[in-house]
Design a protein around this motif. Sequence first.
Motif, mmCIF file in Angstrom:
data_model
loop_
_atom_site.group_PDB
_atom_site.id
_atom_site.type_symbol
_atom_site.label_atom_id
_atom_site.label_comp_id
_atom_site.label_asym_id
_atom_site.label_seq_id
_atom_site.Cartn_x
_atom_site.Cartn_y
_atom_site.Cartn_z
ATOM 1 N N ARG A 88 0.840 -1.203 0.000
ATOM 2 C CA ARG A 88 0.000 0.000 0.000
ATOM 3 C C ARG A 88 0.874 1.252 0.000
ATOM 4 O O ARG A 88 2.046 1.222 0.356
ATOM 5 N N ILE A 89 0.248 2.365 -0.424
ATOM 6 C CA ILE A 89 0.841 3.691 -0.323
ATOM 7 C C ILE A 89 -0.118 4.517 0.526
ATOM 8 O O ILE A 89 -1.304 4.618 0.207
ATOM 9 N N PHE A 91 -1.154 8.100 1.531
ATOM 10 C CA PHE A 91 -1.056 9.501 1.139
ATOM 11 C C PHE A 91 -1.486 10.333 2.334
ATOM 12 O O PHE A 91 -2.674 10.457 2.621
ATOM 13 N N GLU A 96 -2.031 13.887 -1.163
ATOM 14 C CA GLU A 96 -2.988 13.189 -2.016
ATOM 15 C C GLU A 96 -2.657 13.452 -3.477
ATOM 16 O O GLU A 96 -2.333 14.575 -3.846
ATOM 17 N N GLU A 101 -2.307 7.549 -7.299
ATOM 18 C CA GLU A 101 -3.270 6.591 -6.746
ATOM 19 C C GLU A 101 -3.783 5.662 -7.847
ATOM 20 O O GLU A 101 -3.914 4.456 -7.641
ATOM 21 N N ALA A 104 -1.093 3.253 -8.803
ATOM 22 C CA ALA A 104 -0.995 2.228 -7.754
ATOM 23 C C ALA A 104 -2.059 1.156 -7.962
ATOM 24 O O ALA A 104 -1.756 -0.045 -7.961
ATOM 25 N N ARG A 105 -3.306 1.594 -8.158
ATOM 26 C CA ARG A 105 -4.396 0.620 -8.359
ATOM 27 C C ARG A 105 -4.108 -0.291 -9.554
ATOM 28 O O ARG A 105 -4.324 -1.499 -9.490
ATOM 29 N N PRO A 111 -3.952 2.251 -2.650
ATOM 30 C CA PRO A 111 -3.751 3.637 -2.247
ATOM 31 C C PRO A 111 -4.659 3.948 -1.057
ATOM 32 O O PRO A 111 -5.810 3.512 -1.012
ATOM 33 N N GLU A 113 -5.707 7.227 1.457
ATOM 34 C CA GLU A 113 -5.598 8.605 1.922
ATOM 35 C C GLU A 113 -5.866 8.583 3.411
ATOM 36 O O GLU A 113 -6.997 8.394 3.853
#
Length: 125
Positions: A88-89, A91, A96, A101, A104-105, A111, A113
Amino acid sequence: METINDKKLTVVLGASPNPERYSNMAVNRLTDKGHPVVAIGKKPAVIGDIPIVTDHPPLEHVDTVTMYLNPGLQKEYYDYILQLRPRRIIFNPGAENEELEELARKNNIQPLEACTLVLLSTGQF
């Protein structure tokens, strides 16, 4: 199945030696909870026992990249982050970035937030 005792290798992008910065607090809280941390920032420095590196070190088994860079500064890290293949990342507020994002997906990276400090303090990290 993850347990509360799992230690998650975390890359802190935008790490700062300034103790008033949230990235600095995150490095300290992560290490306090026993998570291994790689801190990446603009200038070489140290946070506690953790060196801030300025390059893109090759890493394996990265669980989390937690982002403390504004979207304009993130672009140079896109390829590096995707190559790390984190789970995961995160943010953090102000970091953001819809473009990253979406990347990433597309690469099966979650992702999120959220605020790393809040996730740590509430046991949700």
